[in-house]
Design a protein around this motif. Structure first.
Motif, short mmCIF file in Angstrom:
data_model
loop_
_atom_site.label_atom_id
_atom_site.label_comp_id
_atom_site.label_asym_id
_atom_site.label_seq_id
_atom_site.Cartn_x
_atom_site.Cartn_y
_atom_site.Cartn_z
N ASN A 30 -5.64 -6.74 6.85
CA ASN A 30 -4.93 -6.44 8.10
C ASN A 30 -3.57 -7.15 8.14
O ASN A 30 -2.53 -6.55 8.43
N THR A 31 -3.57 -8.43 7.82
CA THR A 31 -2.32 -9.21 7.81
C THR A 31 -1.36 -8.69 6.76
O THR A 31 -0.15 -8.57 6.99
N LEU A 32 -1.90 -8.37 5.58
CA LEU A 32 -1.09 -7.80 4.50
C LEU A 32 -0.41 -6.52 4.96
O LEU A 32 0.80 -6.32 4.76
N GLY A 33 -1.20 -5.62 5.58
CA GLY A 33 -0.67 -4.33 6.03
C GLY A 33 0.41 -4.49 7.08
O GLY A 33 1.41 -3.75 7.08
N LYS A 34 0.23 -5.44 7.98
CA LYS A 34 1.23 -5.65 9.03
C LYS A 34 2.55 -6.13 8.46
O LYS A 34 3.62 -5.67 8.86
N LEU A 35 2.49 -7.05 7.50
CA LEU A 35 3.74 -7.53 6.89
C LEU A 35 4.43 -6.41 6.13
O LEU A 35 5.65 -6.24 6.22
N ILE B 38 0.33 -4.04 -1.48
CA ILE B 38 0.57 -5.09 -2.48
C ILE B 38 1.72 -4.69 -3.40
O ILE B 38 2.60 -5.49 -3.71
N GLU B 39 1.72 -3.43 -3.82
CA GLU B 39 2.77 -2.93 -4.71
C GLU B 39 4.15 -3.05 -4.05
O GLU B 39 5.12 -3.45 -4.69
N PHE B 40 4.21 -2.72 -2.75
CA PHE B 40 5.48 -2.80 -2.02
C PHE B 40 5.98 -4.25 -1.92
O PHE B 40 7.18 -4.51 -2.04
N LEU B 41 5.05 -5.19 -1.74
CA LEU B 41 5.44 -6.57 -1.48
C LEU B 41 5.51 -7.45 -2.73
O LEU B 41 6.08 -8.55 -2.68
N LYS B 42 4.96 -6.97 -3.86
CA LYS B 42 4.75 -7.87 -5.00
C LYS B 42 6.03 -8.49 -5.57
O LYS B 42 5.99 -9.60 -6.12
#
Length: 420
Positions: free
Chosen positions: A115-120, A163-167
């Motif tokens: 959830n936190t990952l998706g929000k960021l 994850i791919e977007f933020l990595k």
């Protein structure tokens, strides 16, 4: 007449928890770290992480989601850090104070939920944690995200997309896939990552390590063999720990069940003779540490039949001979290497196990012997834990009963002490 001016100390400076600051080191002295705690049952480990960071000098402020406060009272985080805990955003603009340009040195999300990952990843900021992260993301404060969730969530295509977007924009510390869960990294792993980030590398960085692991297989004939139950798990776990600390590991691996460690140079062998030859060959090069963790056969067949032994006979006799002890030869091949050996026993008392380790230490001229009892009733009742006894050449003895997951880390720390 001079007036005596008494300056009242702030509550922050008086807080008893601050007595631990820099007790283990000053590497993080002056660093402001924001610890964002998301709603996971792993949240209780955030307390330990906060204290570890403080012990190395950091000033830690916790930000929690509403879900976390249902699991852990905010006062607990205040007790741990000596700082007020951010559980909601007010007119004090806490998110700006903590995460605007240059306000903090690092934001850690521990544990980090899907959830936190998706929000960021999608710019949603409807909780104190997500708002602080949104501000920090925009102001380019480094973010370290330590994921924790069920394995099925971790494999979800939407989570993978986030994850791919933020990595390449933030740093991830990979979870451990255990029991169908992507478990958050241990607090010690997070601390190590943070120390590296600020330029403090492990003492093992670039150390050259030669290591054996797994069983050996001694052929009786082309289809039958003598072997043992070693899976290679402890050796693989320890090699992974060393690699994570920056060591260059050469891994001589018998046919174990565990996948070999990523990042190591792998030399696959089968028999004790092949393992010995591989060690001898490798030690023509310079190594700093040699770790003999393999369960090498003590006895091997005198004669290996070239053809399958027929099953028509009611009884056969197989003659065995004692195999050379590889560990006893290591210091002859390379005198100044730090030599670590393993000793497995069954059904011994603690004192007997210590004496066995001391005997092995003397015979092999090793610097450290790691002994454990794999046959005790205590072990059989709880095979996920084990008693580990470490005896060194200065007659120091360290003993722990612990989870197998933590044994490799414990051994690694003992090795680090030896090479300082």
């Amino acid at each position: 007449m001079k007036h005596l001016v008494v300056k009242k100390k702030s509550k922050r400076k008086d807080h008893p928890s601050l007595d631990i600051v820099s007790s283990h080191g000053v590497e993080l002295s002056g660093k402001k770290i924001v610890l964002c705690v998301a709603g996971s049952v792993a949240a209780y480990k955030a307390i330990e992480l906060a204290r570890l960071l403080m012990r190395h000098g950091a000033d830690v402020t916790c930000v929690t989601s509403n879900a976390v406060t249902k699991l852990i009272q905010p006062e607990y985080f205040k007790w741990a850090t000596g700082n007020e805990v951010i559980t909601k955003l007010t007119g004090e603009l806490e998110h700006i104070r903590l995460a605007d340009y240059n306000q903090s040195d690092l934001l850690i999300v521990y544990p980090a939920t899907a959830n936190t990952l998706g929000k960021l990843a999608n710019g949603i900021d409807d909780t104190p944690v997500s708002t602080v992260l949104t501000v920090g993301f925009g102001s380019k404060i480094p973010i370290l995200m330590c994921l924790a969730m069920h394995a099925s969530m971790y494999e979800n295509s939407a989570v993978k997309k986030n994850i791919e977007f933020l990595k390449n924009k933030i740093e991830f510390l990979s979870p451990k896939l255990i029991e169908g869960k992507a478990k958050s990294p241990e607090p010690e792993d997070v601390l190590e990552n943070v120390l590296k980030k600020f330029g403090f590398a492990s003492i093992l960085k670039n150390k050259k390590v030669l290591m054996t692991a797994g069983p050996t297989v001694e052929q009786i004939d082309p289809v039958r063999a003598i072997t043992n139950h070693s899976s290679g798990k402890t050796g693989v776990s320890l090699a992974t720990e060393l690699i994570s600390a920056g060591a260059k590991v050469t891994f001589v691996y018998g046919p174990g069940k565990e996948k070999p460690p990523k990042g190591a140079k792998i030399i696959n062998v089968s028999s004790s003779k092949e393992m010995h030859l591989a060690i001898k060959s490798e030690l023509k090069k310079k190594f700093d540490i040699v770790i003999m963790a393999a369960a090498v056969a003590d006895y091997v067949p005198i004669i290996q039949s070239k053809n399958k032994i027929k099953s028509s006979k009611s009884r056969i006799t197989i003659s065995l001979k004692k195999a050379p002890k590889i560990i006893d030869q290591v210091k002859k091949y390379q005198k100044n290497v730090l030599l670590v050996g393993f000793k497995a026993e069954t059904n011994l008392t603690k004192n007997q196990l210590i004496k066995s380790a001391e005997k092995k230490l003397k015979e092999s001229t090793a610097d450290m012997i790691i002994a454990n009892d794999v046959g005790s009733m205590r072990y059989k009742k709880n095979s996920q834990k084990n008693q580990v006894i470490i005896v060194d050449s200065k007659k120091n003895i360290v003993s722990r009963w612990m989870d197998k997951e933590k044994i490799a880390k414990f051994i690694r720390k003992q090795i680090e002490v030896k090479i300082k």
